[in-house]
Structures are given as structure tokens and as C-alpha cells.
Write an enzyme that holds these catalytic residues in place. Structure first.
Site, short mmCIF file in Angstrom:
data_model
loop_
_atom_site.label_atom_id
_atom_site.label_comp_id
_atom_site.label_asym_id
_atom_site.label_seq_id
_atom_site.Cartn_x
_atom_site.Cartn_y
_atom_site.Cartn_z
N GLU A 124 0.84 -1.20 0.00
CA GLU A 124 0.00 0.00 0.00
C GLU A 124 0.87 1.25 0.00
O GLU A 124 1.95 1.23 0.57
CB GLU A 124 -0.85 0.04 1.29
N LYS A 126 2.18 4.59 1.51
CA LYS A 126 2.20 5.09 2.89
C LYS A 126 1.81 6.56 2.86
O LYS A 126 2.58 7.40 2.38
CB LYS A 126 3.59 4.90 3.50
N ASP A 128 1.15 10.26 3.85
CA ASP A 128 1.82 11.17 4.78
C ASP A 128 0.80 12.12 5.40
O ASP A 128 0.65 13.26 5.00
CB ASP A 128 2.89 11.96 4.02
N ARG A 147 -3.86 9.39 17.26
CA ARG A 147 -3.03 8.33 17.78
C ARG A 147 -2.54 8.64 19.19
O ARG A 147 -2.43 7.77 20.04
CB ARG A 147 -1.83 8.15 16.85
N TYR A 241 -7.32 1.89 6.42
CA TYR A 241 -6.42 0.79 6.07
C TYR A 241 -6.17 -0.22 7.18
O TYR A 241 -5.38 -1.14 7.03
CB TYR A 241 -5.09 1.33 5.56
N LYS A 329 10.52 3.22 3.15
CA LYS A 329 10.47 4.67 2.99
C LYS A 329 11.23 5.13 1.75
O LYS A 329 12.24 4.55 1.38
CB LYS A 329 11.09 5.36 4.22
N CYS A 423 35.03 20.02 28.96
CA CYS A 423 33.60 20.30 28.82
C CYS A 423 33.40 21.80 28.64
O CYS A 423 33.85 22.59 29.47
CB CYS A 423 32.85 19.80 30.05
N CYS A 426 31.34 23.10 32.03
CA CYS A 426 31.87 23.13 33.40
C CYS A 426 33.39 23.08 33.46
O CYS A 426 33.98 23.19 34.53
CB CYS A 426 31.28 22.01 34.24
N CYS A 441 31.71 14.30 29.37
CA CYS A 441 32.19 15.23 30.39
C CYS A 441 32.29 14.45 31.70
O CYS A 441 31.37 13.74 32.07
CB CYS A 441 31.18 16.38 30.54
N CYS A 447 28.55 19.22 36.93
CA CYS A 447 28.36 19.88 35.63
C CYS A 447 26.94 20.43 35.53
O CYS A 447 25.97 19.67 35.49
CB CYS A 447 28.63 18.92 34.49
S1 IVH Z 1 -0.60 0.26 8.82
C1 IVH Z 1 0.08 -1.76 12.98
N1 IVH Z 1 -0.87 1.36 6.44
O1 IVH Z 1 2.37 5.19 9.00
C2 IVH Z 1 0.28 -1.02 11.72
N2 IVH Z 1 0.01 2.71 8.20
O2 IVH Z 1 4.94 4.76 10.28
C3 IVH Z 1 -0.70 0.05 11.46
N3 IVH Z 1 0.50 5.02 7.55
O3 IVH Z 1 1.15 5.11 12.28
C4 IVH Z 1 -0.32 0.97 10.40
N4 IVH Z 1 -0.16 4.84 5.46
O4 IVH Z 1 -0.07 6.60 10.56
C5 IVH Z 1 -0.47 1.54 7.72
N5 IVH Z 1 -1.21 2.20 4.31
C6 IVH Z 1 -0.82 2.39 5.57
C7 IVH Z 1 -0.33 3.63 6.04
C8 IVH Z 1 0.10 3.75 7.36
C9 IVH Z 1 0.33 5.66 6.38
C10 IVH Z 1 1.07 5.64 8.76
C11 IVH Z 1 0.30 5.36 10.04
C12 IVH Z 1 1.31 4.71 10.96
C13 IVH Z 1 2.60 5.18 10.39
C14 IVH Z 1 3.74 4.26 10.75
#
Ligand code: IVH
Length: 706
Positions: A124, A126, A128, A147, A241, A329, A423, A426, A441, A447
């Protein structure tokens, strides 16, 4: 009207505490967010007092969302708190294609599935943005939260309702809506599409208001608004998701769950793809890298998830992240700028950390003015000098780093950087010991920098979290000589109350708030926060949680550190290695630390870890030894699942062993156990114990609550 506390049963107390938590949260929201109190102040105080008395009588029933622990917090940021049905965890990160192969290798090995056998994965994008949890009862949306710290989030029910894409009711498959569960906690990401972000910033600029650095910040700033009407005026979107607790799941795979989400009316990312092997996963990553700039929203990588839920369950979790999923990433964003100065910071452990002060520059939407230089070796290896032009990079939320120096741009008069041997704060000697890369230090308690940093750590958000005693005020009180050690914090009102009232910029209200906050912290600090606050080297938030989880009370933890087998007890905890264990033991062996602790414990109450009652399982605290070959799982999976259910795993049989799990062709350990009269379990017995453990609260290693 209230029942006499001495006559109350635990169950009654528990019920009343739950009622009070909910009622007072409701009153708080009405008061702080809606400016329309539901009851008189006197009535509110009566409830508050009742809650305190009940908590005094039943300290082990204090709830994570207890009103006594929310003092200030709800008022300060105005959001109610929500305890997640299941903790919202994070994901481990990988950065290279080789890492993807390693990740899949580990999964195969853990499950004992041969390399050439397929484990179906879902890939999937990710997103942002910022994650949310949304709870539905009988198919109706009831509450949403951010969260937060993973265990407790902020109540954003009213804000998220303004996002049109969020279904307020789950659409059933058929006329009778039989496919809608009684309870489901759906998770996903709220984000702002790039176009909406640009539009918003344009408008903000026109109105002379703050512009946002990137769509993620804009989404967060828009969702976390005390006034939901402001949220409503911003264009936010979301993708679902994941799922927290659910009663009555009808799916057995993640892809099946995503299909169900769509039927219920949730937006599910259209790019999501099923992968049959590692090559497919890498192809997906490459495709997304290509597509990234043309997608209407920001993504910062891709996420791979094991598709079968039974396999996910067997894989379980390590600390805060699942073994069955990982984030791949995108490479970090880079930029070129000038390094003006190398500054040396002294941390609470005495470590001298070089920091680069940069000519501020925008890197991928965020202004960067400092970069970490790690240590002397790093500076020497990259030959980084003051005045150099450097390439910096930023990956996610981590502190920017210097990748390399642009030598062609180096000034003619530049000189190599010499790392200090005293240091800068100190004047004590600063030394590197053995092959340690860090210079420390040697000033210890003399210190000022170390003392100040230790105090800041003690009261930090993740530590005691004293409202009104932020980093700046600690610094001020330290400079004034009012707080020298953590214990002085609890004597502040008595010793310097009047002076604080008269400080510039302080009034009656802020001083009283500060003293209230200190008193409320004294009444009860959660064990994990207290351990973290002590500032033991190597012990961060996650480790502190693991320790709290394992030992439950501070007394138990403290006495363990003094026992002869402390090292082996500690290293049995998954996630704690020998280095950490040694640091922990050394900390408590130090006389000065013990004196300080004794003084602290006279001034505050450390609450027992909350997991205790809920998470007692037939395996809690039991010592288990595995022998022979298991058929249904690998040895490492068996160990992880046993520890996940609260057991300790040992490699040798002794009179302290509670169970020996004997697989095929078990040898001398089995014999040994029989001689000692220890209970022998078959693999089947062990699996059914795990099953019971799961039903009583533990879930295959999901012991982490935050
Ligand atoms: S799964 C237990 N799927 O990335 C796992 N997370 O770096 C639950 N995020 O906290 C997360 N897209 O906020 C999942 N397709 C995706 C995502 C995703 C973005 C975020 C999410 C998570 C963070 C972790």
C-alpha cells in the site's frame, strides 16, 4: 448519595470509577470545549473529590483515563482523552531493496515456511498524514481519536465528522445489514490533498494568518482544532487501512478486510496491490516512486503487510511494531547550505554532542537550521569544518544529517575542526573511553549542563509531565538555584512559592496552576513514566514500558535490580539486551541514585502498571523451557508467543521451571524435568494455554500498551 467507601466491593468501586471517568470527561468537554458547563463548580468538585477518595482506597483500580490524571491536560489543550480499544502501533522502517528481501526472509524463518513457498503480501502507499481511529457501534459512528501516545489519543469526534468522506453509518451488504459488526474500531490516515493545501495556504496568506510548511502539518493543524467549525472550513480527506478491536469479523485476509471497508463506504487507496513475491513488492515500490509526484496527495513510502490474518497473528509484535508489516520509505530529501558553526551540546548523560548550526534552508517543505553531527569520529570521517558548504538530508521526522561536504566550495582559510577535550560548560575533562565513539564530560554532578538536562528529562512530556514546568521554566528555576535535584521540585511551593508569585511574567494563576500540577503528579505517576524519568542510560520510553509491564510495581522492579540474577532476569525480556541490562543495574547500584530515589519515593506515589489485572494469564510470570522439535511453529515463534503471554523463557531446566514444552525427540531436558517433577506440556497443550492467554487479554505479544 454516595455509598460508604469502606463498604464497597472492588467491582462496585471499579464501576463507579468508570462512571466518574466518563461523566467527568463529558463535563470537561462541555466546560472547556463548548464553554457551556453542565453542572455547578461545587458539583464538579464533589465528583472530583469522590474520585480521589475511591482511588485512594483502591489504588490498583486507577484508570488510564482517570480524571485525577487529567488535571490541566484537558484544560490546556481542550481535547478529551480516548483510550484506544487496542493500542495504535507504529511500523518499523526499511530503506533499501535488500532490506525488503531481509524482511521477507525473516518472516519465512519465523513461521518456518520454506523460502520458495509463497506468503502473499499486500502493498500500500504510505500516506503522509496523521492516523485516526474511528469507533462504530451497531454500524453507527460514535467516536474518533488521534493516535496520541499510542495508548491514549485526543478526542476528535466533532472534527472528523466534518470530513465528508467519513461514513457516519456503515452500509450493510444486504437489507438486514447483517454484515455490520456490533463494535469496530477502524483506523486510517487523514490527509490534505496537495491542491487543497496550496489553496489553504493562499487563503491563509491573504488573511495574514500562519502558512503551513507541508500538507501533513496542514492536515494536523486543521484536524486538531478546538473549534470544529474551523476544521469544517478546511478540505480534509481520508483513507482507511487498518482495524483495532472488532466484534464479529467476517474476513480472514487483509485484502478481504479492505474489500469490506469499501462496501461499508470507506475510501480505500486505489493503488493497493497484492504481491506474490519479493520482486512484486519491489516493483510496487518502484512504480510508486515514479508515480509519487503525480498523485494528488503526499506519500512518504509504501507499506507491506502479510495478507493472511492467521499468519499476522502468529507473527505478532516486537515492542511497538508488528512483525507482519513494515514501511519501505522513500530516500530522504536533500539540499545544499552553509555550515556556520559547530556547537557542542552537553546532554544529561554528559555526552558531548556536536551540532551544526546551518544557514536555514527549506528541505522538502520544512525549514532546517540545525543538523546532528553525532560525534568526533563522524566529523573527522567526513572532514566537516566550520564555513563549509554541505549537503544535508532529512528523512521523515528524524533530525537532519550532513551527507557530505562540497569540497569545491571550501574556503581557502578553512581549518579542520578540533573536538574539545574539556567540557565547554563546566571545564571538567572530557574523555573517550575504550572504543566508545562518544566523548563524555567527567564533571558528573558538578556539571550544570548535565544537571539541568537531567531535570528537564525528569519533567518532560514522556516523563513526569508536569504542566507549567516546561524546559524553559526548569532552566529558569535551575539558574535561580531553586531546583537542584528532582526532589526540590516537590518543595518548590514551600521554599519558593512567594518568590515565584512575584517573578516577572508570573501571576497568581500560573503559580497556582503549577503547584496544582505538581501536587497532582505527586498523587500518582504511572510506573513506566517514572522509570523513564529517572534517565537511566539506554532506557527510553519503549524500554521503560517493557520494564513496567514485566515488573508491575516499582518495588518489584527495584528489588530485582539488587538480586544476583538481575542480569538474566532482565535479558529474558524481549527487547532488552546485555548493554541495557548492565546500565539499569549500574544505575541502581550507585549510592547517590539510591538516596535520591528514597527521597523521591517519600514525595510521590508510583502507580502500579495497569496491565496487571486485565492481563493475568495462565502463563504470566511462569518460567517455560522448550525442548525437542515443534511441529506447528518454529522455536523463535514459540518463545516470542510465550513471552508475549507474560512467560519467561529459559534455556535450562531447574527447580524454578514451571513448564517444559516437549516437542519431538526431546532429550535430556525432558528427562531432567521428569526427575524434578515439573509439569510437561505437549505442543498442543502449549497452544491451548496460549489460546486461554489470548482470551484473558494477551494477544500474541500485544503486551505493549503505548
Ligand atoms: S498500517 C500496525 N498502512 O504510517 C500497523 N500505516 O509509520 C498500522 N500510515 O502510524 C499501520 N499509510 O499513521 C499503515 N497504508 C498504511 C499507512 C500507514 C500511512 C502511517 C500510520 C502509521 C505510520 C507508521
Amino acid at each position: 448519595m454516595f455509598k460508604e467507601i469502606t463498604l464497597m466491593s472492588r467491582l462496585e468501586a471499579e464501576e463507579e470509577l468508570a462512571y466518574l471517568a466518563h461523566r467527568m470527561a463529558e463535563l470537561d468537554i462541555a466546560y472547556h470545549q463548548q464553554d457551556s458547563p453542565l453542572v455547578s463548580d461545587a458539583e464538579y468538585d464533589k465528583l472530583k473529590r469522590r474520585n480521589e477518595l475511591l482511588e485512594e482506597a483502591f489504588p490498583d483500580l486507577i484508570r488510564p483515563d482517570s480524571p485525577s490524571r487529567k488535571v490541566g491536560a484537558a484544560a490546556a489543550d481542550g481535547f478529551g482523552q480516548v483510550t484506544h480499544s487496542v493500542p495504535m502501533l507504529s511500523l518499523g522502517n526499511i530503506f533499501t531493496e535488500e532490506d525488503v528481501y531481509d524482511f521477507m526472509d525473516k518472516i519465512h524463518r519465523f513461521l518456518g515456511i520454506p523460502e520458495n513457498e509463497e506468503i502473499e503480501m499486500v502493498a500500500e502507499p504510505k500516506i503522509d498524514g496523521l492516523s485516526f481511529s474511528a469507533v462504530y457501534r451497531q454500524g453507527k459512528f460514535v467516536q474518533a481519536a488521534t493516535r496520541g501516545d499510542g495508548a491514549i489519543g485526543e478526542d476528535i469526534t466533532l472534527n472528523i465528522k466534518t470530513i465528508r468522506e467519513l461514513p457516519l453509518e456503515l452500509k450493510g451488504d444486504d437489507l438486514f445489514s447483517s454484515s455490520v459488526p456490533d463494535f469496530i474500531d477502524i483506523r486510517g490516515e487523514v490527509y490534505m490533498a496537495r491542491k487543497d493545501f496550496f489553496d489553504l495556504n493562499e487563503k491563509q496568506q491573504r488573511d495574514n494568518k500562519k502558512v503551513f510548511a507541508n500538507p501533513r502539518n496542514a492536515a494536523a493543524g486543521s484536524l486538531r482544532q478546538l473549534n470544529p467549525q474551523i476544521t469544517a472550513g478546511r478540505n480534509l480527506s481520508l483513507f482507511a487501512y487498518a482495524v483495532g478491536r472488532v466484534n464479529g469479523a467476517t474476513w480472514t485476509t487483509h485484502s478481504g478486510f479492505l474489500e469490506q471497508l469499501k462496501k461499508w463506504g470507506f475510501p480505500v487507496n486505489p493503488e493497493i496491490r497484492i504481491c506474490h513475491n519479493t520482486q512484486d513488492m519491489i516493483a510496487f515500490f518502484r512504480d510508486m516512486t515514479q508515480k509519487r509526484s503525480s498523485l494528488p496527495y503526499d506519500i512518504d513510502g509504501v507499506v507491506y503487510k502479510v495478507n493472511r490474518l492467521d499468519l499476522q497473528e502468529r507473527l505478532g509484535f516486537i515492542a511497538r511494531s508488528p512483525r507482519w508489516a513494515i514501511a519501505h520509505k522513500f530516500p530522504a530529501e536533500q539540499a545544499m547550505t552553509r555550515l556556520n558553526k559547530i556547537r557542542i551540546q552537553v546532554g544529561r548523560t554528559g555526552a558531548l554532542t556536536p551540532v551544526a548550526d546551518l544557514e536555514p534552508i527549506n528541505v522538502g517543505g520544512v525549514m532546517v537550521a540545525h543538523a546532528t553531527l553525532h560525534n568526533a569520529d563522524e566529523i573527522a570521517r567526513k572532514d566537516i569544518r566550520e564555513g563549509d558548504t554541505v549537503i544535508i538530508q532529512r528523512a521523515g521526522d528524524v533530525i537532519p544529517q550532513i551527507v557530505r561536504v562540497v569540497l569545491e566550495k571550501r574556503p581557502l582559510d578553512s581549518v579542520p575542526f578540533t573536538f574539545p577535550s574539556i567540557c565547554p560548560v563546566c571545564g571538567s575533562h572530557a574523555l573517550r573511553e575504550g572504543d566508545d565513539a562518544v566523548t563524555y564530560c567527567m564533571g558528573g554532578l558538578i556539571c550544570p549542563a548535565q544537571n539541568k538536562e537531567r531535570l528537564k528529562h525528569f519533567v518532560s512530556k514522556e516523563g513526569l509531565d508536569i504542566e507549567g514546568l516546561g524546559q524553559k521554566n526548569v532552566e529558569l528555576f535551575y539558574e535561580l538555584g531553586w531546583i537542584k535535584t528532582p526532589v526540590d521540585i516537590f518543595k518548590l511551593e514551600q521554599n519558593h512559592g512567594l518568590e515565584i508569585l512575584n517573578l516577572e511574567g508570573w501571576g497568581q494563576k500560573s503559580a497556582v496552576n503549577l503547584f496544582d500540577a505538581i501536587r497532582s503528579v505527586q498523587k500518582g505517576v504511572p510506573l513506566d513514566r517514572f522509570i523513564y524519568a529517572l534517565g537511566i542510560r539506554e532506557v527510553g520510553e519503549t524500554t521503560a514500558k517493557l520494564l513496567a509491564n514485566r515488573f508491575q510495581t516499582f518495588e518489584e522492579f527495584y528489588s530485582m535490580t539488587k538480586s544476583v540474577d538481575a542480569i538474566s532476569v532482565l535479558t529474558q525480556i524481549e527487547g532488552i539486551g546485555a548493554v541495557m541490562a548492565t546500565e539499569i543495574i549500574d544505575f541502581f547500584a550507585e549510592e547517590r541514585n539510591r538516596t535520591l530515589l528514597d527521597e523521591l519515593l517519600q514525595n510521590l506515589t508510583v502507580l502500579p502498571d495497569e496491565g496487571e489485572v486485565k492481563q493475568q494469564t495462565p502463563l504470566t510470570g511462569k518460567t517455560v523451557v522448550f525442548t525437542g522439535t515443534l511441529q506447528k511453529m518454529t522455536r523463535s515463534e514459540a518463545k516470542a508467543r510465550a513471552t508475549g503471554a507474560g512467560a519467561k523463557v529459559s534455556s535450562s531446566v531447574s527447580s524454578k521451571t514451571d513448564f517444559v514444552v516437549a516437542g519431538e525427540s526431546a532429550g535430556s531436558k525432558l528427562q531432567n524435568a521428569q526427575e524434578l517433577g515439573i509439569r510437561i506440556l505437549s505442543e498442543e497443550d502449549f497452544l491451548s494455554l496460549l489460546d486461554v492467554a489470548k482470551k484473558t487479554g494477551y494477544d500474541n505479544g500485544k503486551i505493549e500498551r503505548g
